[in-house]
Design an enzyme around this catalytic site. Structure first.
Site: not given
Ligand code: GLU
Length: 306
Positions: A63, A66, A190, A242, A260
């Site tokens: 994430s 992002k 993605y 989060y 994560v």
């Molecule tokens: N690739 C992970 C997903 O889309 C990223 C989630 C994350 O790190 O919060 O579930």
């Protein structure tokens, strides 16, 4: 005491907390990570770095990517277009929740830090083909780190095979006109984005560029516009950790984004970037020892922006 010794000490104080956490396993390839790993780098905006733990160990961004994709897409498309597809509000829901897409009107993701919002953002990366878009993204990340960055194919493939929740978010958003194009192509892009791999020094370097309002002292270039760096740091404060972002703001008070894989990128405005890797996660998905380490650092150096 030297900064290196102090960092080593803070790492050893935080490390035992990893035993209360768990490595993510919903992406099967991530479950091989060692829960006891803990590493940190602090990278000042004028290019000095301090580290402790296994600072050369690579991990995937998940994430954290992002924030970086958001910076690129905001510079590509402008605020108005981006925020017509994705909102600016935090959510108390887990990062992969679909619930608010249906109940919240208009039907667009609440923010770019949850999966739905991140998928909508990645869908706006400019390029004629998936490969063009990928090349622009990885080149941008390479400029930010000053290194030739790549992605971990096993992790990307493993996520692509199991990304049915993200698939369903995409189909829902496609129905509502939030995303366009082929869903499978978007998921390929993605999952590669999430599987971009680096060590905590590279991550801290990116955090330093955000901390320095988008200016990279190493290359002498404005890699991210000031406005876009400001928007990204604001999202890091409101939604970067989060559904624990509120508590983190009180206890640490540093703009930060976690993933994560156990990575955390921090950005202390006007001072430094922070890169952390500690794969044992708490129940919302943040690195347990990583957060403890940030609590210690922030208190020691009074780095809370509040
Ligand atoms: N690739 C992970 C997903 O889309 C990223 C989630 C994350 O790190 O919060 O579930």
């Amino acid at each position: 005491m030297s900064s290196h010794t102090l960092l080593e000490e803070l790492v050893e104080i935080a490390r035992p907390f990893a035993s209360y956490g768990k490595v993510a396993n919903y992406i099967p390839a991530l479950s091989d990570q060692n829960p006891d790993d803990l590493a940190i780098c602090i990278y000042s905006i004028d290019n000095e770095s301090f580290y402790a733990g296994d600072h050369l160990k690579k991990f995937t961004l998940q994430s954290i990517s992002k924030v970086i994709a958001l910076a690129l897409v905001l510079m590509d498309n402008g605020e108005e277009e981006v925020f017509s597809k994705v909102g600016m509000e935090p959510t108390g829901d887990p990062f992969n929740s679909i619930a608010k897409l249906e109940t919240h009107k208009p039907s667009k993701p609440l923010n770019p830090m949850i999966n739905a919002g991140a998928l909508a953002v990645t869908n706006m990366i400019k390029g004629n083909t998936g490969m063009d878009k990928w090349e622009r993204l990885i080149e941008f990340i390479s400029h930010l780190t000053g290194e030739n960055v790549t992605y971990n194919e096993d992790v990307a493939y493993s996520e692509l095979q199991t990304a049915n929740l993200n698939r369903s978010l995409c189909y829902f958003m496609k129905q509502h006109g939030v995303i366009t194009g082929n869903v499978e192509d978007l998921l390929v892009l993605y999952t590669k984005q999430c599987a971009v791999e680096m060590n905590c020094v590279d991550l801290a370097k990116i955090g330093a560029v955000f901390a320095n309002d988008g200016w990279d002292a190493e290359s002498g270039k404005q890699l991210i516009s000031r406005d876009v760096a400001r928007i990204c740091k604001t999202f890091m404060v409101t939604c970067g950790m989060y559904n624990n972002s509120g508590e983190f703001a009180i206890k640490v008070g540093i703009p930060a984004k976690s993933g994560v894989s156990g990575g955390i990128m921090g950005s202390v405005p006007g001072r430094c970037g922070i890169g952390i890797f500690g794969p044992a996660l708490d129940e919302v998905g943040n690195s347990l020892a990583g957060v403890k380490l940030l609590e210690g650092l922030s208190a020691k150096y009074s780095w809370s922006i509040f």
